[in-house]
Design an enzyme around this catalytic site. Structure first.
Site, PDB file in Angstrom:
ATOM      1  N   SER A  77       0.819  -1.213   0.000  1.00  0.00           N
ATOM      2  CA  SER A  77       0.000   0.000   0.000  1.00  0.00           C
ATOM      3  C   SER A  77       0.854   1.265   0.000  1.00  0.00           C
ATOM      4  O   SER A  77       1.847   1.359   0.721  1.00  0.00           O
ATOM      5  CB  SER A  77      -0.903   0.007   1.230  1.00  0.00           C
TER       6      SER A  77
ATOM      7  N   SER B 290      -3.776   3.935   0.966  1.00  0.00           N
ATOM      8  CA  SER B 290      -4.792   3.977   2.014  1.00  0.00           C
ATOM      9  C   SER B 290      -5.751   5.131   1.754  1.00  0.00           C
ATOM     10  O   SER B 290      -5.341   6.282   1.587  1.00  0.00           O
ATOM     11  CB  SER B 290      -4.142   4.136   3.384  1.00  0.00           C
TER      12      SER B 290
ATOM     13  N   ASN C 273       9.489   8.113   4.641  1.00  0.00           N
ATOM     14  CA  ASN C 273       8.461   8.882   3.953  1.00  0.00           C
ATOM     15  C   ASN C 273       7.456   9.441   4.934  1.00  0.00           C
ATOM     16  O   ASN C 273       7.170   8.864   5.977  1.00  0.00           O
ATOM     17  CB  ASN C 273       7.758   8.030   2.884  1.00  0.00           C
TER      18      ASN C 273
ATOM     19  N   CYS D 226      -0.311   3.712  10.248  1.00  0.00           N
ATOM     20  CA  CYS D 226       0.531   4.748   9.633  1.00  0.00           C
ATOM     21  C   CYS D 226       1.189   5.591  10.716  1.00  0.00           C
ATOM     22  O   CYS D 226       0.514   6.203  11.544  1.00  0.00           O
ATOM     23  CB  CYS D 226      -0.288   5.627   8.711  1.00  0.00           C
TER      24      CYS D 226
ATOM     25  N   GLY E 265       7.421  -2.857  -1.409  1.00  0.00           N
ATOM     26  CA  GLY E 265       7.226  -1.423  -1.590  1.00  0.00           C
ATOM     27  C   GLY E 265       8.495  -0.751  -2.080  1.00  0.00           C
ATOM     28  O   GLY E 265       8.743  -0.625  -3.274  1.00  0.00           O
TER      29      GLY E 265
HETATM   30  C1  LIG Z   1       6.038   6.220  -0.013  1.00  0.00           C
HETATM   31  C2  LIG Z   1       5.343   5.231   0.866  1.00  0.00           C
HETATM   32  C3  LIG Z   1       3.975   5.377   1.111  1.00  0.00           C
HETATM   33  C4  LIG Z   1       3.301   4.476   1.914  1.00  0.00           C
HETATM   34  N1  LIG Z   1       1.954   4.621   2.119  1.00  0.00           N
HETATM   35  C5  LIG Z   1       1.272   3.683   2.823  1.00  0.00           C
HETATM   36  C6  LIG Z   1      -0.132   3.749   2.962  1.00  0.00           C
HETATM   37  O1  LIG Z   1      -0.792   4.651   2.449  1.00  0.00           O
HETATM   38  N2  LIG Z   1      -0.750   2.779   3.678  1.00  0.00           N
HETATM   39  C7  LIG Z   1      -0.073   1.746   4.255  1.00  0.00           C
HETATM   40  O2  LIG Z   1      -0.692   0.880   4.873  1.00  0.00           O
HETATM   41  N3  LIG Z   1       1.269   1.651   4.137  1.00  0.00           N
HETATM   42  C8  LIG Z   1       1.944   2.594   3.437  1.00  0.00           C
HETATM   43  N4  LIG Z   1       3.324   2.469   3.302  1.00  0.00           N
HETATM   44  C9  LIG Z   1       4.022   1.346   3.935  1.00  0.00           C
HETATM   45  C10 LIG Z   1       4.255   0.217   2.951  1.00  0.00           C
HETATM   46  O3  LIG Z   1       3.054  -0.323   2.486  1.00  0.00           O
HETATM   47  C11 LIG Z   1       5.077  -0.899   3.608  1.00  0.00           C
HETATM   48  O4  LIG Z   1       4.381  -1.411   4.724  1.00  0.00           O
HETATM   49  C12 LIG Z   1       6.441  -0.419   4.069  1.00  0.00           C
HETATM   50  O5  LIG Z   1       6.975   0.496   3.141  1.00  0.00           O
HETATM   51  C13 LIG Z   1       7.441  -1.556   4.268  1.00  0.00           C
HETATM   52  O6  LIG Z   1       7.677  -2.269   3.093  1.00  0.00           O
HETATM   53  P1  LIG Z   1       8.951  -1.971   2.121  1.00  0.00           P
HETATM   54  O7  LIG Z   1      10.164  -1.984   2.966  1.00  0.00           O
HETATM   55  O8  LIG Z   1       8.888  -3.052   1.097  1.00  0.00           O
HETATM   56  O9  LIG Z   1       8.684  -0.620   1.526  1.00  0.00           O
HETATM   57  C14 LIG Z   1       3.998   3.397   2.511  1.00  0.00           C
HETATM   58  C15 LIG Z   1       5.364   3.253   2.267  1.00  0.00           C
HETATM   59  C16 LIG Z   1       6.043   4.143   1.459  1.00  0.00           C
HETATM   60  C17 LIG Z   1       7.519   3.956   1.235  1.00  0.00           C
END
Ligand SMILES: Cc1cc2nc3c(=O)[nH]c(=O)nc-3n(C[C@H](O)[C@H](O)[C@H](O)COP(=O)(O)O)c2cc1C
Ligand SMILES: Cc1cc2nc3c(=O)[nH]c(=O)nc-3n(C[C@H](O)[C@H](O)[C@H](O)COP(=O)(O)OP(=O)(O)OC[C@H]3O[C@@H](n4cnc5c(N)ncnc54)[C@H](O)[C@@H]3O)c2cc1C
Ligand SMILES: Cc1cc2nc3c(=O)[nH]c(=O)nc-3n(C[C@H](O)[C@H](O)[C@H](O)COP(=O)(O)OP(=O)(O)OC[C@H]3O[C@@H](n4cnc5c(N)ncnc54)[C@H](O)[C@@H]3O)c2cc1C
Ligand SMILES: Cc1cc2nc3c(=O)[nH]c(=O)nc-3n(C[C@H](O)[C@H](O)[C@H](O)COP(=O)(O)O)c2cc1C
Ligand code: FES
Ligand code: FES
Lengths: 248, 300, 300, 248
Positions: free
Chosen positions: B21, B46, B69, B128, B261
């Site tokens: 997400s 989200s 972020n 979040c 992500g």
């Molecule tokens: C730019 C960005 C925006 C994100 N926005 C959301 C969000 O809107 N809702 C959510 O549940 N997680 C959000 N996340 C978290 C990611 O879904 C994920 O849980 C987190 O980045 C860890 O995974 P990764 O290391 O593969 O990025 C966001 C992450 C990033 C980097």
């Protein structure tokens, strides 16, 4: 990584546009951009408008961040990350640059003896980098008509035979890009367009700059005319800061 | 015969690599493309009740091993998001609707709308870490979490996933509160910040943000393991996965599927295809027919 | 005239670079050497009431940007540790005695012994994330924390520092509970683990461990900033500091001084000297006479 | 980073010692060691006892981990990280190797035409790598006297003139090192000792292996005779697993 770079030279280009020159030991290619952080104000994408020993950004005052930027002086620091984005290709032969408003900034690094320019702006005092073209290769178009042709950018295009060029480069507001695209797409000519969509991350993760599944910040900002041809969003819809879809 | 298909959290996936997400999921066309280019499913960004612009840039800051972020939950509001889901559904694979809210009623309203939009499941963003009143503050209160999950499970026909925060004293307590979910998604970002010594300022306009990427993989693995060791619930692992070994580590720690992500920054949208291909090679070499054979094997 | 001397948490330091607890401080001769080679002070490893061997190796696992450790609080027991402190005191700079326990009485007993051994301050380890019944479990309970701090402050003549865990829902709540301390030390390691996909096993013998190094700097900075923004208390920053810029970031976020641990792996014992020298150059170039001028300047 | 390496060859050296050979594309120098992970049992420091195309560790069964290690078969995998530690220096000229028990493992990579060996062990069937020395350059010393001289290592030293060598290398229990040290320190000869202190991290952070402020895992395991001369802890005290100081 944020780079902190001293402004070595400042150039006031038009009442609302200034160029800031700085030393930066990075290889930058025409069409690439940086994300400029204006502490306390914001972070904005800016094309690199000079790629020699001194690099440069050319800023048009628009909102808070850009207004703050053009008020900086020589000796002040700018803070930026990059360079980002897919550069323009650089074929042999004569080229045609079509720039609307601050769009000329991203085309400036292509200006040279083999470049013809169509430089468009609303008012005559906003014409950007026109004087950097050779005199006879400079087609100015303004809405107020005080300098050059009076009208819109397509009027400039009437002055040339697009198929004379090995490549046409276009940068400006998306509506203008679309108009140019419609005009030249029938012709047998290579063309690349630099898109400006609202950017937040600059590194292909946030999706705010996307068009038809391509991230302008990493897949672009330059796209070929063929690529644009596949994009149903081009010139029609975009997303606001919130992600709400609106007509362009 | 090796197959990458998995069943997790009440839905079937062609392959286990899901887009997380908030990444490449604001625009319906992007989600469609990510699915076409190999993801097994996508989670939407989200979505809340009201339109939000999010924070002013800078909204991201990159380190060697992490991204921080603070987008600030930008979203067009639920009533404007149906259009994006419609566009994305041309990708013909599951779309999971992520939603955030500060209380039960709004979660229910959002979940119901998502169900109407035709998503395959909803993912509750209980986590979040950088927007006051949403996410983490909700997600660190077990009573509220239990209430939200119970209500949505009782009202929606589609599966309900709960995405939890690592920024809590005990992930197990929150996981227990959310255990009625069809799946737990572990983990969201780790609360963090970056200071720029040159300008003497926090870099993010919001100061605080959420850390993701390589640096949080050890935290994500720990949460998955800690929860799977105690609770019988499907887990979807997320946090710092950028190659098939990372994915295997999460699976062995107890995840049935995983999300990606931050890795798209370095590897682009092609990361989903690459990882599933590499997993297939691994499975062939190690005589694993289904990834489910490996789920939780590292737990002792 | 530029001076690196700082006063923090009730003691004076020649320079602000302190050796963190648990690193190069089991053997008194090592602490002595670390002081001689440039540290402003050393914190002892955390000492408990009874002798403990700690966990069987593997007790550390290294990633690109982090170390995960689960030493398991090995220590000779308080009555055997006086000898090491005596040896270390030949380093002629402050020694901070770190102690861990599961309740008020043991903390008091340990603190009293440390005071008798002649340490300059005690550091309460309220935060070790991987030993049941000690550390984090104590440190996530504000009532217990307040009680421990109050008791030790009331009984000891030397300053009391409290080292807090980032593995809590709200660092601010715990910091408030510990605010009577002469200084808060932020942060201990982040609860984490590593899985080895090849052997399908957790790597650490204890499975869970604490993550330190580069990867946790954004978490440490966030905790320091979050606490200093709200509370008027001295803070000592720790977590991922490996060069003078890292140190400046912590100082600007609100730390008056800082500790270094994991960086000794890459930079050796010389890291303290290197950082203080680099800080001095920075101060000269930026007309900063005392680091105190920079404490918290990034907070808005 | 844990390396997973297949055992290509296994050699049973003595009733309690086996050597495991594996392919590993790392440059390793004489005297360096690795941390060998025995999943479910522990992690132990082991000298690299062969640095050619096939690398090797030579394991003496002692506790759980080492007992498990010597039971491994060809085709099984070992798991290790490293190489760690400061290697022996390698001057020109004749050298003398003095190894007690499994201490020969770390000296083995120095065996060659210019090396004389004093190989000591408790029982005769525990003599390690003796046969790899040239026949006339092999001095065996055992406590049971079934092979070689009967007695302790110093008895072997009586057979040579230590000043004939460009360097003397010593490895074995610390008590033995100390005895050798006391014997040769008056002489005009270069000498290096490889210390074995209890190691937990192997990377210079946990302090469990320290001697007088030096971490054996990174500052050593090899130390020159001059360095040892400064160490009051050498041969006198050490710390247990808990950190409790005891006499050696
Ligand atoms: C730019 C960005 C925006 C994100 N926005 C959301 C969000 O809107 N809702 C959510 O549940 N997680 C959000 N996340 C978290 C990611 O879904 C994920 O849980 C987190 O980045 C860890 O995974 P990764 O290391 O593969 O990025 C966001 C992450 C990033 C980097
Ligand atoms: C690739 C590219 C290259 C460009 N090159 C140049 C160039 O060379 N020269 C030039 O002059 N211009 C260039 N631009 C355009 C330039 O980036 C914009 O003019 C600039 O972003 C305007 O910034 P501002 O802060 O002054 O305006 P504002 O409108 O005040 O702020 C714009 C920024 O703030 C965000 N924002 C706005 N409102 C909100 C809100 N309510 N909540 C949260 N965030 C909000 C936007 O998303 C955007 O990031 C380029 C743009 C792109 C995409
Ligand atoms: C630099 C170096 C090189 C070496 N090279 C060789 C070599 O080439 N060949 C060789 O045979 N030997 C070598 N050794 C010695 C070898 O490492 C030991 O024999 C080995 O560690 C014994 O391991 P074990 O598990 O069999 O014994 P054990 O005594 O069962 O276990 C030893 C390990 O467990 C830990 N431990 C023991 N008890 C506890 C407890 N209660 N709680 C927590 N931890 C505990 C110890 O700290 C140690 O790490 C070397 C040692 C060093 C330092
Ligand atoms: C091997 C190791 C052992 C540690 N032992 C202790 C300890 O006994 N007590 C304690 O309070 N912190 C302990 N810590 C935590 C450190 O003091 C420090 O808070 C943490 O490592 C973050 O700092 P760094 O990133 O500079 O290492 C230990 C850390 C490491 C890496
Ligand atoms: S600006 Fe974020 S994806 Fe392009
Ligand atoms: S084994 Fe840890 S410092 Fe040497």
């Amino acid at each position: 990584m944020i780079n902190h770079l001293k402004i070595e030279r400042k150039e006031v280009n038009t009442p609302t546009v200034s160029s800031l020159y700085f030393r930066w030991d990075r290889k930058v290619k025409p069409g690439q951009f940086v994300m400029v952080w204006v502490p306390g104000f914001g972070e904005v994408p800016m094309s690199i408008s000079s790629i020699g020993d001194l690099k440069c950004i050319t800023v048009k005052a628009y909102g808070d961040s850009t207004r703050k930027l053009i008020r900086l002086k020589e000796g002040d620091f700018i803070h930026l990350r990059g360079p980002y984005g897919r550069p323009f290709s650089e074929p042999e032969g004569d080229i045609l640059l079509i720039g609307g408003g601050s769009g000329m900034a991203s085309l400036r690094t292509l200006i040279g003896p083999r470049a013809t320019g169509i430089i468009a702006s609303r008012t005559s005092d906003e014409l950007l980098f026109s004087e950097e073209f050779e005199k006879e290769k400079r087609i100015e178009v303004t809405e107020d008509g005080i300098r050059g042709l009076k009208g819109l950018v397509l009027m400039g295009l009437d002055q040339v035979n697009v198929e004379d060029y090995s490549c046409i480069y276009v940068c400006g507001p998306e509506k203008m890009l679309k108009a140019v695209y419609e005009r030249i797409r029938g012709h047998k000519v290579r063309a690349e367009f630099s898109l400006e969509r609202s950017m937040k991350c600059g590194i292909g993760i946030c999706d705010s700059c996307s068009i038809n599944g391509y991230q302008v910040c990493v897949d672009g900002p330059t796209f070929s005319i063929e690529e644009l041809g596949e994009m149903t969003e081009f010139g029609t819809t975009k997303l606001l800061s919130s992600g709400r879809r609106v007509q362009i | 015969m090796v197959s990458l298909a998995v069943r997790v959290g009440g839905i079937n996936l062609e392959n286990p690599a899901i887009l997380a997400s908030g990444i490449l999921d604001e625009n319906g066309y992007t989600m469609k493309r990510v699915l076409e280019e190999g993801a097994g499913a996508v989670v939407t960004k989200s979505i809340g009740v009201d339109e939000r612009n999010g924070y002013y840039p800078p909204v991201v800051v990159e380190g060697n091993s992490y991204l921080i972020n603070a987008m600030g939950l930008p979203n067009p509001g639920i009533e404007n998001y149906g259009e994006e889901i419609k566009i994305a559904s041309n990708g013909r694979k599951p779309i999971i609707g992520s939603i955030f809210a500060s209380g039960v009623d709004d979660f229910l309203r959002l979940g119901t709308s998502m169900e109407d939009f035709g998503v395959s499941a909803v993912e509750l963003n209980l986590s979040c870490p950088h927007v006051r009143g949403f996410g983490s503050e909700v997600g660190s209160d077990p009573v509220l979490v239990r209430d939200i999950v119970k209500t949505l499970k009782g009202s929606l026909k589609i599966p309900v996933w709960s995405k939890l925060s690592p920024n809590v004293s005990s992930i197990l307590d929150i996981a227990e509160a959310a255990v009625e979910s069809d799946a737990l998604v572990l983990i969201n970002t780790v609360r963090a910040m970056a200071i720029d010594a040159e300008t003497r300022m926090p870099v993010l306009s919001n100061a605080y943000g959420g850390m993701s990427g390589e640096a949080i993989k050890p935290v994500g693995l720990r949460c998955v393991y800690e929860v799977k060791k105690e609770l019988n619930v499907d887990i979807i692992g997320v946090g710092g996965i950028s190659n098939y070994t990372d994915a295997l580590e999460y699976i062995m720690a107890g995840a049935s599927s995983f999300q990606i992500g931050t890795a798209v920054i370095k590897s682009g949208r092609g990361v989903f295809k690459k990882i599933t291909e590499d997993l297939e090679v691994y499975m062939n070499n190690n005589s694993i027919e289904r990834l489910s054979q490996l789920v939780g094997v590292a737990i002792r």
